[in-house]
Each structure stands twice: as structure tokens, then as C-alpha cells.
Design an enzyme around this catalytic site. Structure first.
Site, PDB file in Angstrom:
ATOM      1  N   TYR A   1       4.603  -6.392  17.297  1.00  0.00           N
ATOM      2  CA  TYR A   1       4.802  -5.609  16.069  1.00  0.00           C
ATOM      3  C   TYR A   1       5.607  -4.342  16.376  1.00  0.00           C
ATOM      4  O   TYR A   1       6.653  -4.085  15.767  1.00  0.00           O
ATOM      5  CB  TYR A   1       3.435  -5.264  15.444  1.00  0.00           C
ATOM      6  CG  TYR A   1       3.518  -4.179  14.399  1.00  0.00           C
ATOM      7  CD1 TYR A   1       4.311  -4.345  13.259  1.00  0.00           C
ATOM      8  CD2 TYR A   1       2.813  -2.975  14.542  1.00  0.00           C
ATOM      9  CE1 TYR A   1       4.402  -3.339  12.297  1.00  0.00           C
ATOM     10  CE2 TYR A   1       2.896  -1.972  13.593  1.00  0.00           C
ATOM     11  CZ  TYR A   1       3.698  -2.161  12.473  1.00  0.00           C
ATOM     12  OH  TYR A   1       3.792  -1.160  11.532  1.00  0.00           O
TER      13      TYR A   1
ATOM     14  N   ASN B   1      -1.559   6.741  11.475  1.00  0.00           N
ATOM     15  CA  ASN B   1      -2.388   5.870  10.625  1.00  0.00           C
ATOM     16  C   ASN B   1      -2.386   6.330   9.173  1.00  0.00           C
ATOM     17  O   ASN B   1      -2.968   7.377   8.865  1.00  0.00           O
ATOM     18  CB  ASN B   1      -3.827   5.844  11.147  1.00  0.00           C
ATOM     19  CG  ASN B   1      -3.932   5.083  12.440  1.00  0.00           C
ATOM     20  OD1 ASN B   1      -3.134   5.276  13.354  1.00  0.00           O
ATOM     21  ND2 ASN B   1      -4.886   4.191  12.515  1.00  0.00           N
TER      22      ASN B   1
ATOM     23  N   TYR C   1       0.825  -1.223   0.000  1.00  0.00           N
ATOM     24  CA  TYR C   1       0.000   0.000   0.000  1.00  0.00           C
ATOM     25  C   TYR C   1       0.858   1.271   0.000  1.00  0.00           C
ATOM     26  O   TYR C   1       0.832   2.064  -0.955  1.00  0.00           O
ATOM     27  CB  TYR C   1      -0.922  -0.060   1.214  1.00  0.00           C
ATOM     28  CG  TYR C   1      -1.629   1.227   1.571  1.00  0.00           C
ATOM     29  CD1 TYR C   1      -2.238   2.018   0.592  1.00  0.00           C
ATOM     30  CD2 TYR C   1      -1.712   1.646   2.899  1.00  0.00           C
ATOM     31  CE1 TYR C   1      -2.897   3.196   0.935  1.00  0.00           C
ATOM     32  CE2 TYR C   1      -2.370   2.818   3.246  1.00  0.00           C
ATOM     33  CZ  TYR C   1      -2.951   3.589   2.255  1.00  0.00           C
ATOM     34  OH  TYR C   1      -3.600   4.749   2.593  1.00  0.00           O
TER      35      TYR C   1
HETATM   36  N1  LIG Z   1      -0.372   1.137   6.957  1.00  0.00           N
HETATM   37  C1  LIG Z   1      -0.105   1.850   8.060  1.00  0.00           C
HETATM   38  O1  LIG Z   1      -0.983   2.591   8.560  1.00  0.00           O
HETATM   39  C2  LIG Z   1       1.260   1.794   8.686  1.00  0.00           C
HETATM   40  C3  LIG Z   1       1.463   2.522   9.882  1.00  0.00           C
HETATM   41  C4  LIG Z   1       2.728   2.491  10.458  1.00  0.00           C
HETATM   42  C5  LIG Z   1       3.764   1.785   9.858  1.00  0.00           C
HETATM   43  N2  LIG Z   1       3.529   1.072   8.717  1.00  0.00           N
HETATM   44  C6  LIG Z   1       4.656   0.330   8.120  1.00  0.00           C
HETATM   45  O2  LIG Z   1       4.769   0.721   6.756  1.00  0.00           O
HETATM   46  C7  LIG Z   1       5.223  -0.370   5.950  1.00  0.00           C
HETATM   47  C8  LIG Z   1       4.279  -0.550   4.788  1.00  0.00           C
HETATM   48  O3  LIG Z   1       2.962  -0.760   5.272  1.00  0.00           O
HETATM   49  P1  LIG Z   1       1.773  -1.105   4.279  1.00  0.00           P
HETATM   50  O4  LIG Z   1       0.508  -0.763   4.979  1.00  0.00           O
HETATM   51  O5  LIG Z   1       2.060  -0.557   2.947  1.00  0.00           O
HETATM   52  O6  LIG Z   1       1.897  -2.699   4.260  1.00  0.00           O
HETATM   53  P2  LIG Z   1       1.731  -3.719   3.029  1.00  0.00           P
HETATM   54  O7  LIG Z   1       1.565  -5.060   3.628  1.00  0.00           O
HETATM   55  O8  LIG Z   1       0.714  -3.223   2.076  1.00  0.00           O
HETATM   56  O9  LIG Z   1       3.179  -3.627   2.330  1.00  0.00           O
HETATM   57  C9  LIG Z   1       4.288  -4.363   2.762  1.00  0.00           C
HETATM   58  C10 LIG Z   1       4.904  -5.011   1.531  1.00  0.00           C
HETATM   59  O10 LIG Z   1       6.065  -5.740   1.934  1.00  0.00           O
HETATM   60  C11 LIG Z   1       6.064  -6.993   1.295  1.00  0.00           C
HETATM   61  N3  LIG Z   1       6.830  -7.912   2.160  1.00  0.00           N
HETATM   62  C12 LIG Z   1       6.553  -8.310   3.419  1.00  0.00           C
HETATM   63  N4  LIG Z   1       7.509  -9.144   3.863  1.00  0.00           N
HETATM   64  C13 LIG Z   1       8.427  -9.252   2.879  1.00  0.00           C
HETATM   65  C14 LIG Z   1       9.645  -9.952   2.743  1.00  0.00           C
HETATM   66  N5  LIG Z   1      10.101 -10.775   3.704  1.00  0.00           N
HETATM   67  N6  LIG Z   1      10.349  -9.826   1.594  1.00  0.00           N
HETATM   68  C15 LIG Z   1       9.900  -9.045   0.595  1.00  0.00           C
HETATM   69  N7  LIG Z   1       8.740  -8.358   0.658  1.00  0.00           N
HETATM   70  C16 LIG Z   1       8.001  -8.465   1.786  1.00  0.00           C
HETATM   71  C17 LIG Z   1       4.601  -7.372   1.141  1.00  0.00           C
HETATM   72  O11 LIG Z   1       4.369  -8.309   0.110  1.00  0.00           O
HETATM   73  C18 LIG Z   1       3.972  -6.009   0.859  1.00  0.00           C
HETATM   74  O12 LIG Z   1       3.941  -5.742  -0.537  1.00  0.00           O
HETATM   75  C19 LIG Z   1       5.319  -1.567   6.889  1.00  0.00           C
HETATM   76  O13 LIG Z   1       6.653  -1.718   7.280  1.00  0.00           O
HETATM   77  C20 LIG Z   1       4.448  -1.168   8.074  1.00  0.00           C
HETATM   78  O14 LIG Z   1       4.895  -1.767   9.260  1.00  0.00           O
HETATM   79  C21 LIG Z   1       2.295   1.059   8.119  1.00  0.00           C
END
Ligand SMILES: NC(=O)c1ccc[n+]([C@@H]2O[C@H](COP(=O)([O-])OP(=O)(O)OC[C@H]3O[C@@H](n4cnc5c(N)ncnc54)[C@H](O)[C@@H]3O)[C@@H](O)[C@H]2O)c1
Length: 334
Positions: free
Chosen positions: A148, A177, A19
Site C-alpha cells: 500500500y 491517521n 470517507y
Molecule cells: N483514512 C486514512 O486514515 C488515510 C490515511 C492516509 C491516506 N489515506 C488515503 O486517503 C484516500 C481516501 O481514504 P478514505 O479513508 O476516504 O478511503 P475510502 O475507501 O473511504 O475512499 C476511497 C474512495 O475511492 C473510491 N475508489 C476506489 N477505487 C476507485 C476507482 N478505481 N475508481 C473510482 N473510485 C474508486 C471508493 O469507492 C471510495 O469511495 C485514499 O487514497 C487513502 O489511501 C487515508
């Protein structure tokens, strides 16, 4: 906010098919950066990155990472690849430590072995745990209440020590968020399972889900439901580019919060989603979830002051509308 046009740079975006990563990929390309996406697609979508150069690989696989660095010139890395479902992390901390901490260790070691020392890391407000004061600034104590948040904090610690020992330059961005979607309407929040409130409310409005659950109605907040700080995904993307430019121009390794600085309750969000969609959204009240703080609101003054970041999407109606635009298109396609 000064976002300059890129001097020619190659950026490896790990987790770029997810995302937030896919929105950052688009903004990087709009600004003239060359992008290579690495993702194992466990949670990502190839359709979210169009024809961006892509390698299907897992950050747990050091040999595959080495091949990527052998075959491509890489100037800096943005690292989104992680698991991020709080409840799942409580049940399976092993998965989270392996993917989020061991995976990141692999990535950083491979970077350093190949002479790449610039990293932008996706961290989270979950590193703070139950806040002692609101808004939360970066010097607030860090006491995560779930695995997490603990894995993200463990990485931040690792970055600090690697910076001292090996000259790694990093910026860790602690998102509150993330919400909304690119205005083009072709990429958006597409998690499976979805655990975030805005997409759940919009899926309910579309008739894809029967109801949206409110976890806890007895919090010490004006309407009894939890309050969160929502930040538009393209504002996050801009912050990544500013962070990258800072490292490139010799800026210091550090940590920044990213949020709008205003809080909305669960009921506020559902009400706004009803206004945006024009649909009644059925809600079901459920007990509190363990480890959910009553209020999480960011102070993002540090990144505003030091990097000149300014969020462009301040209005929650506008943020939810951008998400709705994508959900309407995507809902029909899925
Ligand atoms: N969405 C939120 O509100 C939010 C808030 C705080 C932090 N984050 C952090 O932001 C980052 C992205 O979040 P997001 O919502 O886009 O998540 P998401 O799950 O949509 O994206 C994460 C991507 O990483 C890939 N991935 C996971 N493990 C992997 C691995 N071992 N090797 C290769 N690819 C791998 C997944 O396939 C996915 O495409 C994450 O690290 C998350 O912890 C997100």
C-alpha cells in the site's frame, strides 16, 4: 490560516464518495467551489455526497474518464480514489498496483490530454515505513514496509517526473491517521471492512462488534501499544483547500505531511473512547501485525509554515466525540 472564498472553479473529486473525499467535497462546496464527484462506489457511499453532481466511473476506465473531461469544464482534480487496507495489500499487491498506480496514471494522462494540470493527491504516512526519528518530517527517508505504502510512493515519484516533463502541478498530502466526522453528524467513517481503531472501538461501544483487538502489547512505548497521530478529517479538508489555493496562485509542486504532531497509544484511544461513550469497551490482546511501526507521529511544520495551515481539532476527546456523534446516528440507521 487564511482560507479565501473561491473564485469560480470546477473541481473533479475522484473518490469523493469515500470517507475523506466526502468531507472535502462538503468543505469545497461551503467555500463556493463547484464540485463533480467521480467514484466507482466500490467503497464509497452515494448518501455521503447528497445531491452533489456525480459520475459513477472507474479511474481504470480511460474512456469513461475522457467522457467526464469532454462533458465538464474541470479546473483541478483532487484524487482520493484508492485501495488502502495494508493487510490486503500484502496479500494482493496486484490489486493495489493496478488501482492505485495504474488508475492514477490513467487519471493524470487524461488530465494532461485535456489541459488540466492541477492535482491534489492523497498520500500517506505509510510511505515512510519504520521511522528513524520522531516526529517525521517530509525529508525523512521513504522506505515503505507494505505494498500500500509502496503504491503511494510510486505515484509520488510519477508526479515528480510528470511535473518535470509535462508541467503537471501537484501537491501530495501525506496523511497520518484520519479520524472524526463532520459536526453535522451526517457523514463519517464508513469503511467495510473497517480496519481503523477509532471506528472499531466505537462500534464495539455500540454493541455492533464483540471486542476490539490490540495488536501487540510489547512495543517499546510507555504502555506497550503502538502510538499514532490522529488528525480530524475536517482539518485534512482545510489543508486540501489551502493546497489547491497554493497551486492556483502559482505555488510550487511539493509534498506535505498532515498530522497533529502528538501521539496517542492504542490503549489511550480505547480509554478515551470509553470516556466519550460512557461504555465499557471489551479488548482482546493479539500478537503484533507485521510491518506496524511502534510510533508514527508527524511534523506538519512545513505546511503550517508555507500554507498557514493550523489544525482546529487538537484534542483527542473532541476528535473521538465527533466520530461518536456520527456512529450513534449511523449505527441506528444501519
Ligand atoms: N483514512 C486514512 O486514515 C488515510 C490515511 C492516509 C491516506 N489515506 C488515503 O486517503 C484516500 C481516501 O481514504 P478514505 O479513508 O476516504 O478511503 P475510502 O475507501 O473511504 O475512499 C476511497 C474512495 O475511492 C473510491 N475508489 C476506489 N477505487 C476507485 C476507482 N478505481 N475508481 C473510482 N473510485 C474508486 C471508493 O469507492 C471510495 O469511495 C485514499 O487514497 C487513502 O489511501 C487515508
Amino acid at each position: 490560516m487564511k482560507i479565501r472564498k473561491a473564485v469560480h472553479m470546477n473541481i473533479l473529486v475522484c473518490g469523493g464518495a469515500g470517507y475523506i473525499g466526502s468531507h472535502v467535497v462538503r468543505q469545497l462546496q461551503n467555500r463556493g467551489y463547484e464540485v463533480l464527484v467521480l467514484d466507482n462506489l466500490v467503497n464509497g457511499h452515494l448518501s455521503a455526497i447528497g445531491n452533489t453532481p456525480f459520475v459513477k466511473a472507474d479511474i481504470m476506465n480511460k474512456r469513461a474518464l475522457q467522457q467526464v473531461f469532454d462533458q465538464n469544464r474541470i479546473d483541478a482534480v483532487m484524487h482520493f480514489a484508492a485501495f488502502s487496507i495494508v493487510g490486503e495489500s500484502v496479500k494482493r499487491p496486484d490489486l493495489y498496483y493496478r488501482n492505485n498506480v495504474a488508475g492514477t496514471l490513467n487519471l493524470i494522462q487524461t488530465m494532461l490530454e485535456n489541459g488540466v494540470n492541477k492535482l491534489i493527491f492523497s498520500s500517506t504516512a505509510a510511505v515512510y515505513g519504520e521511522p528513524g526519528e520522531i516526529p517525521i518530517s517530509e525529508d525523512h527517508c521513504t522506505k515503505p514496509t507494505n505494498p500500500y505504502g509502496a503504491t503511494k510512493l510510486a505515484v509520488e515519484e510519477m508526479l515528480k517526473w510528470f511535473s518535470q516533463a509535462y508541467g503537471l502541478n501537484y501537491i501530495s498530502l501525506r496523511y497520518f491517521n484520519a479520524a472524526g466526522a463532520d459536526e453535522a453528524g451526517d457523514i463519517g467513517e464508513d469503511h467495510n471492512p473497517e480496519t481503523h481503531l477509532i471506528p472499531l472501538a466505537l462500534k464495539t461501544a455500540l454493541g455492533l462488534l464483540p471486542e476490539v483487538k490490540i495488536f501487540g502489547t510489547d512495543y517499546p512505548t510507555p504502555d506497550g501499544t503502538c502510538i499514532r497521530d490522529y488528525i480530524h478529517v475536517n482539518d485534512l479538508a482545510n489543508a486540501h483547500i489551502l493546497a489547491l489555493q497554493s497551486l492556483v496562485s502559482g505555488g510550487k509542486s511539493t509534498v506535505y505531511n498532515l498530522g497533529n504532531g502528538s501521539g496517542f497509544s492504542v490503549r489511550d484511544i480505547i480509554k478515551t473512547a470509553q470516556k466519550v461513550t460512557g461504555k465499557l469497551i471489551r479488548v482482546v490482546e493479539a500478537p503484533r501485525r507485521a510491518g506496524d511501526p511502534a510510533v508514527l507521529v508527524a511534523s506538519a511544520e512545513k505546511i503550517k509554515r508555507e500554507l498557514g495551515w493550523q489544525p482546529q481539532f487538537r484534542d483527542i476527546h473532541q476528535i473521538i466525540s465527533s466520530a461518536w456523534h456520527w456512529h450513534c446516528r449511523h449505527g441506528k440507521e444501519s
